[in-house]
Design an enzyme around this catalytic site. Structure first.
Site, mmCIF file in Angstrom:
data_model
loop_
_atom_site.group_PDB
_atom_site.id
_atom_site.type_symbol
_atom_site.label_atom_id
_atom_site.label_comp_id
_atom_site.label_asym_id
_atom_site.label_seq_id
_atom_site.Cartn_x
_atom_site.Cartn_y
_atom_site.Cartn_z
ATOM 1 N N GLY A 34 21.144 52.616 -80.072
ATOM 2 C CA GLY A 34 21.483 51.678 -81.225
ATOM 3 C C GLY A 34 21.723 52.313 -82.579
ATOM 4 C CB SER A 35 22.971 55.891 -83.257
ATOM 5 O OG SER A 35 24.188 55.858 -82.712
ATOM 6 N NE ARG A 65 30.934 40.531 -65.029
ATOM 7 C CZ ARG A 65 30.392 41.681 -65.513
ATOM 8 N NH1 ARG A 65 29.626 41.902 -66.501
ATOM 9 N NH2 ARG A 65 30.627 42.961 -64.943
ATOM 10 C CG MET A 87 26.645 49.987 -72.800
ATOM 11 S SD MET A 87 28.103 50.957 -73.381
ATOM 12 C CE MET A 87 28.954 51.681 -72.161
ATOM 13 N NE ARG A 88 25.401 44.006 -67.738
ATOM 14 C CZ ARG A 88 25.545 44.620 -66.673
ATOM 15 N NH1 ARG A 88 25.209 45.880 -66.200
ATOM 16 N NH2 ARG A 88 25.833 43.867 -65.332
ATOM 17 C CG ASN A 107 33.236 46.533 -78.680
ATOM 18 O OD1 ASN A 107 32.199 47.068 -78.605
ATOM 19 N ND2 ASN A 107 34.121 47.160 -77.573
ATOM 20 C CG HIS A 158 36.330 51.523 -76.673
ATOM 21 N ND1 HIS A 158 35.638 51.214 -75.568
ATOM 22 C CD2 HIS A 158 37.374 52.529 -76.412
ATOM 23 C CE1 HIS A 158 36.119 51.977 -74.502
ATOM 24 N NE2 HIS A 158 37.283 52.721 -75.096
ATOM 25 C CB SER A 168 39.154 51.692 -81.877
ATOM 26 O OG SER A 168 39.851 52.864 -81.480
ATOM 27 C CB THR A 226 40.747 39.268 -77.159
ATOM 28 O OG1 THR A 226 41.090 40.527 -76.675
ATOM 29 C CG2 THR A 226 41.098 39.056 -78.692
ATOM 30 C CG LEU A 248 36.898 46.283 -70.929
ATOM 31 C CD1 LEU A 248 35.489 45.751 -71.436
ATOM 32 C CD2 LEU A 248 36.658 47.076 -69.639
ATOM 33 C CG ASP A 249 36.819 48.599 -74.113
ATOM 34 O OD1 ASP A 249 35.997 47.951 -74.760
ATOM 35 O OD2 ASP A 249 36.688 49.194 -73.168
ATOM 36 C CD GLU A 307 31.123 55.755 -81.968
ATOM 37 O OE1 GLU A 307 30.332 54.623 -81.507
ATOM 38 O OE2 GLU A 307 31.385 56.721 -80.866
#
Ligand code: GAR
Length: 196
Positions: A12-13, A65, A90-91, A107, A109, A136, A141, A144-145, A174
């Site tokens: 959680g940084s 899911r 990470m899901r 997000n 990444h 980034s 959306t 993924l990524d 980040e």
């Protein structure tokens, strides 16, 4: 203030950098830190900062899911966030879940998207012989990524870098990039942040 929910899976940084940025005249405030893992180190850091926390363990759902996300939605909807930040979550989320937060989910990444979507980004950048790497922040959306890029920070790759040393250098950026993008986003500004 805009209400910000932050989803984490680990230390959680990035969550801490976001929470600690939302003070004074910042247009947003944290309303929830939500983890899919009760062991996530970030949960204590959030609680220490007075942020409400919740855990929805994905494991009992055994890969279903939709069933996992139905549970994830409960604390999230209760918190009534205006903005949802994925910060080391990470899901993979389904299109249905993402659509509920369309245009208001971000997000971070650890790559210069569109390069290196998915996992092991630092090792892949070194393996490819790239001279630079980075991170980034993008709008989430269904793919993924993917999604509009709201900010990037570029980081040089050094000859003696390991995936770990490179990850640490990227992570420091980040922590600068995500708060800057969130502040602008909360003000309605989607023009990309380019660091350094
Ligand atoms: C960060 O490097 C983040 O970019 C990455 O996980 C790390 C979480 O660290 N996210 C992903 O790889 C998403 N697929 P943190 O828990 O200390 O913020």
């Amino acid at each position: 203030h805009k209400r910000v929910a932050i989803l984490i899976s680990g230390g959680g940084s990035n969550m801490v950098s976001l929470v600690d940025s939302m003070t004074k005249d910042h247009p947003a405030r944290p309303c929830l830190v939500l983890s899919n893992d009760a062991q996530a180190g970030g949960l204590k850091k959030a609680a220490d900062r007075g942020i409400p926390t919740a855990v929805v363990d994905h494991r009992p759902f055994k890969g279903d899911r939709s069933a996992f996300e139905a549970e994830l939605l409960k604390p999230l909807q209760e918190a009534q966030p205006d903005i949802v930040c994925l910060a080391g979550f990470m899901r993979v989320l389904t299109a249905d879940f993402v659509s509920r937060f369309q245009g208001r989910m971000l997000n971070i990444h650890p790559s210069l998207l569109p390069k290196y979507k998915g996992l092991n980004t630092h090792a892949r950048a070194i393996q490819a012989g790239d001279s630079e790497h980075g991170c980034s922040v993008h709008e989430v959306t269904a793919a993924l990524d993917d999604g509009p890029i709201l900010g990037q920070a570029r980081v040089p790759i050094q000859a003696d870098d390991t995936p770990e040393s490179l990850a640490a250098r990227v992570l420091a950026w980040e922590h600068k990039l995500y708060p800057e993008v969130l502040r602008r986003f909360a003000e309605g500004n989607r023009s990309p942040v380019l660091l350094p």
